[in-house]
Design a protein around this motif. Sequence first.
Motif, PDB file in Angstrom:
ATOM      1  N   ILE A  25       1.992  -5.189   3.024  1.00 13.69           N
ATOM      2  CA  ILE A  25       2.877  -4.204   3.645  1.00 13.69           C
ATOM      3  C   ILE A  25       2.299  -2.824   3.376  1.00 13.69           C
ATOM      4  CG2 ILE A  25       5.207  -3.237   3.759  1.00 13.69           C
ATOM      5  CD1 ILE A  25       6.267  -5.898   2.696  1.00 13.69           C
ATOM      6  N   SER A  26       1.915  -2.129   4.441  1.00 12.27           N
ATOM      7  CA  SER A  26       1.425  -0.764   4.302  1.00 12.27           C
ATOM      8  C   SER A  26       2.583   0.198   4.535  1.00 12.27           C
ATOM      9  CB  SER A  26       0.303  -0.470   5.293  1.00 12.27           C
ATOM     10  OG  SER A  26      -0.034   0.910   5.220  1.00 12.27           O
ATOM     11  N   THR A  27       2.876   1.011   3.522  1.00  8.56           N
ATOM     12  CA  THR A  27       3.918   2.034   3.642  1.00  8.56           C
ATOM     13  C   THR A  27       3.297   3.423   3.757  1.00  8.56           C
ATOM     14  OG1 THR A  27       4.188   2.421   1.258  1.00  8.56           O
ATOM     15  CG2 THR A  27       5.410   0.584   2.226  1.00  8.56           C
ATOM     16  N   ASP A  46       2.579  -3.024   9.063  1.00  6.89           N
ATOM     17  CA  ASP A  46       2.227  -1.610   8.921  1.00  6.89           C
ATOM     18  C   ASP A  46       3.421  -0.797   9.406  1.00  6.89           C
ATOM     19  OD1 ASP A  46       1.162   0.899   8.867  1.00  6.89           O
ATOM     20  OD2 ASP A  46      -0.673   0.395   9.959  1.00  6.89           O
ATOM     21  N   VAL A  47       4.125  -0.134   8.476  1.00  6.55           N
ATOM     22  CA  VAL A  47       5.366   0.540   8.851  1.00  6.55           C
ATOM     23  C   VAL A  47       5.122   1.751   9.736  1.00  6.55           C
ATOM     24  CG1 VAL A  47       6.470  -0.257   6.726  1.00  6.55           C
ATOM     25  CG2 VAL A  47       5.513   2.059   6.832  1.00  6.55           C
ATOM     26  N   LEU A  50       0.845  -1.182   0.000  1.00  4.78           N
ATOM     27  CA  LEU A  50       0.000   0.000   0.000  1.00  4.78           C
ATOM     28  C   LEU A  50       0.886   1.240   0.000  1.00  4.78           C
ATOM     29  CD1 LEU A  50      -2.576  -1.039   2.772  1.00  4.78           C
ATOM     30  CD2 LEU A  50      -2.785  -1.355   0.300  1.00  4.78           C
ATOM     31  N   GLY A  51       0.698   2.117  -0.996  1.00  2.00           N
ATOM     32  CA  GLY A  51       1.475   3.344  -1.077  1.00  2.00           C
ATOM     33  C   GLY A  51       2.630   3.218  -2.046  1.00  2.00           C
ATOM     34  N   ALA A  83      -3.317   7.467   7.314  1.00  2.65           N
ATOM     35  CA  ALA A  83      -3.704   7.522   5.907  1.00  2.65           C
ATOM     36  C   ALA A  83      -4.519   6.305   5.487  1.00  2.65           C
ATOM     37  CB  ALA A  83      -2.468   7.660   5.022  1.00  2.65           C
ATOM     38  N   ALA A  84      -4.353   5.201   6.206  1.00  2.00           N
ATOM     39  CA  ALA A  84      -5.083   3.983   5.857  1.00  2.00           C
ATOM     40  C   ALA A  84      -6.383   3.827   6.641  1.00  2.00           C
ATOM     41  CB  ALA A  84      -4.195   2.754   6.091  1.00  2.00           C
TER      42      ALA A  84
END
Length: 298
Positions: A204-206, A234-235, A140-141, A211-212
């Motif tokens: 993997i959420s960047t 989730d970073v 994501l991102g 924002a998510a």
Amino acid sequence: MSRRAAVLGHPISHSKSPLLHRAAYRELGFDADYTAIDVDVEDLRGFIAEVRRDASWCGLSVTMPLKKAMTLEVDECVGAAAELGVLNTVTFGHGPTGPRLTGHNTDVMGIVNALRHASGLDTLHGADAPATLGRKSAVLGGGGTSAAAIAALARLGHETVRLFVRDTARAAEAHRAAEACGIRLEVLSYDGAAERLGESDIVISTLPPRAADPLAAALDQGVFGTELRPLLLDVAYDPWPSALADSFARQGGIVVPGLEMLLYQAVEQVLLFTGAGADSAARVIDVMCDAVNAPRRG
């Protein structure tokens, strides 16, 4: 002479990097002061010019929004930083006319080892990463950290990655990473992410903090199949747990806090800044875990 090191970014007040690095330096007996300095893209060139005049610097940690811009301020990039065109670490050496700045990317191994640890596998300079952590992955991102995520998934044996972004035309760093790593990249609209994430083994959420949140609300409608337990890294780690992490957990997914990635990438930075050998990694990460109230690795 006491040395200097810092984490740069904007905003930066939330960073836990000073806690991690200071704990590691105490353990290693390394005389250095590590601080957090707020630097935005337009201020970066002037800041680095000042840094080059100060011989006490030994290292910089680099976070958003500087991971791409900093590549233009160093003398060379090596390893994953050269491969991906984004960096998160700068070391200082000696050049013929003054300090020589070298860019590195420790985010890649930070992600690899965070996922390996969550899967019960050895980390920290152990055996080569096995191709056993699933086959279907999503990121994501599309910013600088997404490039590291794609490279990490390649090292874990993935051949295709789905990238969900708000603007499919703004994924240049992700495309470069995929090409460099030999990965097939599917770039998809962020609007359809909720319906597709349940098809992934690893997500993997960047994305930046919060924002998510809209995506988390959509996931709460129940899009995971009963047989699926996707793993989410989730970073973003402040605030924690994120709404996205909570949503994954409620549906039975496995959640890896962004703090895990931060820990493992910081180990690599500490070894680079201090010159300590790889055999110091285990004791370094344990004192860093203590500093942020995370479970020790041993």
